[in-house]
Scaffold this motif. Structure first.
Motif: not given
Length: 93
Positions: A63-69, A83-93
Protein backbone atom coordinates in the motif's frame (compact mmCIF):
# COMPACT_ATOMS: atom_id res chain seq x y z
CA UNK A 1 -18.51 -8.65 -8.13
CA UNK A 2 -16.13 -9.74 -5.37
CA UNK A 3 -16.89 -9.38 -1.67
CA UNK A 4 -14.24 -8.11 0.78
CA UNK A 5 -14.43 -9.41 4.35
CA UNK A 6 -12.25 -7.80 7.03
CA UNK A 7 -10.99 -9.54 10.16
CA UNK A 8 -12.37 -7.94 13.36
CA UNK A 9 -8.85 -7.14 14.57
CA UNK A 10 -8.33 -5.07 11.43
CA UNK A 11 -11.64 -3.24 11.85
CA UNK A 12 -10.56 -2.08 15.32
CA UNK A 13 -7.17 -0.88 14.07
CA UNK A 14 -8.37 1.06 10.99
CA UNK A 15 -9.24 4.32 12.81
CA UNK A 16 -5.72 4.46 14.25
CA UNK A 17 -3.92 4.20 10.89
CA UNK A 18 -2.52 7.23 9.04
CA UNK A 19 -4.92 8.89 6.60
CA UNK A 20 -2.69 8.18 3.59
CA UNK A 21 -2.65 4.43 4.34
CA UNK A 22 -6.44 4.43 4.77
CA UNK A 23 -6.91 6.12 1.38
CA UNK A 24 -4.72 3.55 -0.34
CA UNK A 25 -6.50 0.71 1.44
CA UNK A 26 -9.90 2.01 0.26
CA UNK A 27 -8.57 2.19 -3.31
CA UNK A 28 -7.22 -1.36 -2.93
CA UNK A 29 -10.68 -2.55 -1.80
CA UNK A 30 -12.36 -0.81 -4.77
CA UNK A 31 -10.07 -2.60 -7.22
CA UNK A 32 -10.61 -5.98 -5.51
CA UNK A 33 -14.39 -5.58 -5.50
CA UNK A 34 -14.45 -4.80 -9.22
CA UNK A 35 -11.86 -7.18 -10.64
CA UNK A 36 -10.71 -9.48 -7.83
CA UNK A 37 -7.12 -10.43 -7.02
CA UNK A 38 -6.23 -10.69 -10.71
CA UNK A 39 -6.90 -6.97 -11.06
CA UNK A 40 -4.33 -6.26 -8.35
CA UNK A 41 -1.65 -8.16 -10.24
CA UNK A 42 -2.19 -5.91 -13.27
CA UNK A 43 -1.26 -2.80 -11.26
CA UNK A 44 2.49 -2.85 -10.67
CA UNK A 45 2.39 -0.41 -7.73
CA UNK A 46 0.65 -2.92 -5.48
CA UNK A 47 3.42 -5.54 -5.92
CA UNK A 48 0.90 -8.29 -5.24
CA UNK A 49 2.66 -11.55 -4.36
CA UNK A 50 2.07 -14.95 -2.84
CA UNK A 51 3.49 -15.52 0.64
CA UNK A 52 5.54 -18.53 1.71
CA UNK A 53 6.21 -20.48 4.88
CA UNK A 54 3.56 -20.34 7.58
CA UNK A 55 1.60 -17.81 5.45
CA UNK A 56 1.33 -20.21 2.49
CA UNK A 57 -1.99 -19.69 0.70
CA UNK A 58 -2.13 -15.98 1.58
CA UNK A 59 -1.15 -13.02 -0.57
CA UNK A 60 0.33 -9.60 0.17
CA UNK A 61 -0.12 -6.25 -1.59
CA UNK A 62 1.92 -3.11 -0.99
CA UNK A 63 0.00 0.00 0.00
CA UNK A 64 3.07 2.21 0.02
CA UNK A 65 6.28 2.34 1.98
CA UNK A 66 6.25 -0.50 4.47
CA UNK A 67 2.48 -0.93 4.69
CA UNK A 68 1.08 -4.20 3.37
CA UNK A 69 -2.36 -5.76 3.27
CA UNK A 70 -2.40 -9.53 3.85
CA UNK A 71 -5.36 -11.41 2.42
CA UNK A 72 -6.63 -14.78 1.28
CA UNK A 73 -8.79 -15.19 -1.81
CA UNK A 74 -11.55 -17.75 -2.30
CA UNK A 75 -12.19 -17.61 -6.07
CA UNK A 76 -14.99 -20.20 -6.03
CA UNK A 77 -17.06 -17.94 -3.71
CA UNK A 78 -15.75 -14.57 -5.03
CA UNK A 79 -14.59 -13.63 -1.52
CA UNK A 80 -11.39 -11.91 -0.40
CA UNK A 81 -10.67 -12.20 3.33
CA UNK A 82 -8.42 -9.39 4.59
CA UNK A 83 -6.39 -10.78 7.50
CA UNK A 84 -4.26 -7.80 8.47
CA UNK A 85 -2.87 -4.46 7.42
CA UNK A 86 0.68 -4.36 8.69
CA UNK A 87 3.94 -2.48 8.43
CA UNK A 88 5.71 -5.39 6.67
CA UNK A 89 5.55 -7.75 9.66
CA UNK A 90 4.50 -11.24 8.56
CA UNK A 91 4.73 -13.03 11.90
CA UNK A 92 1.61 -15.01 12.77
CA UNK A 93 -0.28 -13.43 15.63
Amino acid sequence: MWQVLEHRRLVRRLPKLPLEVLKRYEKWKDIVMLSGPLGLREIRGFNDEALRGEWRGHRSSRLGGQDRVIYKAEPQNLIVKVIDLTAHDYRMK
